[in-house]
Design an enzyme around this catalytic site. Structure first.
Site, PDB file in Angstrom:
ATOM      1  N   SER A  38       0.714  -0.937   0.007  1.00  0.00           N
ATOM      2  CA  SER A  38      -0.047  -0.174   0.168  1.00  0.00           C
ATOM      3  C   SER A  38       0.912   1.322   0.105  1.00  0.00           C
ATOM      4  O   SER A  38       0.379   2.304  -0.209  1.00  0.00           O
ATOM      5  CB  SER A  38      -0.993   0.249   1.265  1.00  0.00           C
ATOM      6  OG  SER A  38      -0.351  -0.141   2.536  1.00  0.00           O
ATOM      7  N   ASP A 316      -2.933   8.878   7.480  1.00  0.00           N
ATOM      8  CA  ASP A 316      -3.863   7.851   8.113  1.00  0.00           C
ATOM      9  C   ASP A 316      -3.112   7.134   9.296  1.00  0.00           C
ATOM     10  O   ASP A 316      -1.804   7.647   9.667  1.00  0.00           O
ATOM     11  CB  ASP A 316      -4.650   6.964   7.413  1.00  0.00           C
ATOM     12  CG  ASP A 316      -3.787   5.975   6.482  1.00  0.00           C
ATOM     13  OD1 ASP A 316      -2.768   5.618   6.844  1.00  0.00           O
ATOM     14  OD2 ASP A 316      -4.438   5.199   5.491  1.00  0.00           O
ATOM     15  N   HIS A 319      -0.327   5.427   6.924  1.00  0.00           N
ATOM     16  CA  HIS A 319       0.378   5.773   5.678  1.00  0.00           C
ATOM     17  C   HIS A 319       0.997   7.311   5.680  1.00  0.00           C
ATOM     18  O   HIS A 319       0.091   7.963   6.345  1.00  0.00           O
ATOM     19  CB  HIS A 319      -0.186   5.513   4.528  1.00  0.00           C
ATOM     20  CG  HIS A 319      -1.019   3.988   4.267  1.00  0.00           C
ATOM     21  ND1 HIS A 319      -1.779   3.537   5.021  1.00  0.00           N
ATOM     22  CD2 HIS A 319      -0.306   2.853   3.677  1.00  0.00           C
ATOM     23  CE1 HIS A 319      -1.972   2.151   4.724  1.00  0.00           C
ATOM     24  NE2 HIS A 319      -1.147   1.813   4.163  1.00  0.00           N
TER      25      HIS A 319
END
Length: 351
Positions: A38, A316, A319
């Site tokens: 991610s 977040d 990340h």
């Protein structure tokens, strides 16, 4: 609004493909191929059956206010590196139609959120590293040859391209740590790190056998310092060092593994982004980098993003913000301390 969002996603993907088709000699390298999780996913998970997807507000708020599937408010590290190389941002493999894939010669992004080095690491459906390389193999075998007149020209193109890998954190967060919680036992951190490095090396060799020679490897960072895992009390916040100590064997041994691969794979060149060192550097002088908050998630309760996103390290709970990605990319591309033994600019000019 929904129709508008869909239109914007299609528009951005089409724009990236058009930019890819306009590849010219102004770029520093022929292509950038991205593998990982991610941290560099450009939207592959949008097309998979997984809860690990972020094609909703507030993600992409600073990416033309369009949630493309990037786990950030804006561009990822890989996006910024591509632009610095004079290339379009590599489009997500799963977002490009089969009939269009052969047209893209400036690189493709195979990264998939929640995936790891190990096939068993996942949260829902994802493209394992093994699967990502399988898709790249198809591109090299079936699509790229349509753009080159000879195998020699294709080989030269691949040898001058850059292959970026950012993966491994999920093997701890979604695999190793969870196993420890279930068994209530602390496994051998050294052995797990050795196994991960062995598997990573095996996958790098696959890319090498397909023609890759220049590699940028993003080392696993201090997982114990992300908002999900930090130690909090009434007065201060700090990293969970117990967790960091479990991860460090991998990061400490990665340079040795890549040196070993260099001797085994003739003509291969590696550079590593030391994420532990970079976080510590920013943590100790955050204001120097324009950041005022390195502990909290920018996205608060109810999914509302903070207004001063350029001052937050994390977007977040796990990340980075685009601002952090820019710091890392700038220092790795042309700096002297983030990436070693070469920065990316130097890697470009290696034979």
């Amino acid at each position: 609004m929904f129709i508008f969002k869909v239109f914007m996603v299609i528009y951005l993907l089409t724009l990236q493909i058009l930019l890819a088709n306009s590849y010219c000699t102004k770029s520093l390298v022929p292509a950038l191929y991205v593998f990982g999780d991610s941290t560099v996913d450009a939207g592959n998970n949008n097309n998979l059956n997984t809860p690990a997807k972020v094609n909703i507000f507030p993600y992409g708020i600073d990416f033309n206010n369009c949630s493309t599937g990037r786990f950030s408010n804006g561009k990822t590290f890989a996006d910024i590196i591509a632009l610095k190389l004079g290339l379009p941002m590599p489009p997500p493999y799963m977002g490009v139609s089969t009939i269009k894939r052969y047209q893209i010669v400036s690189g493709i992004n195979y990264a998939s959120g929640s995936c790891g080095i190990l096939n068993s690491t996942r949260y829902g459906e994802c493209l394992s590293l093994n699967k990502q390389i399988e898709y790249f193999t198809s591109i090299v075998t079936n699509d790229l040859p349509r753009n080159f007149r000879s195998k020699a020209k294709l080989s030269h193109y691949l040898s001058k391209s850059i292959f970026l890998l950012s993966i491994g954190s999920n093997d701890y967060m979604l695999n190793y740590f969870k196993q420890e919680m279930v068994t209530n036992q602390k496994g051998n951190h050294e052995e797990f790190a050795n196994y991960l490095l062995e598997q990573l090396g095996f996958n790098i060799k696959k890319i090498y056998d397909l023609g890759g020679r220049k590699f940028v490897i993003i080392a696993i960072g201090p997982i114990g310092c992300i908002p999900d895992f930090i130690d909090k009390n009434s007065r201060s916040k700090d990293c969970n060092e117990d967790m960091n100590q479990m991860v460090k064997p991998f990061s400490n041994k990665l340079p040795w593994k890549l040196r070993e691969l260099t001797t085994q794979l003739s003509g291969s060149v590696f550079t590593i982004l030391d994420s532990f060192k970079m976080f510590k550097k920013i943590k100790n002088s955050s204001e120097k980098f324009g950041l005022t908050n390195i502990w909290d998630s920018c996205v608060g309760e109810g999914g509302k993003p903070c207004d001063n996103r350029k001052q937050y390290f994390f977007y977040d709970s796990a990340h980075n913000t685009e601002a952090t990605n820019e710091i890392y990319a700038n220092m790795c591309f042309s700096g002297r301390h983030a990436c070693f033994p070469l920065n990316i600019e130097q890697l470009v000019h290696t034979d």
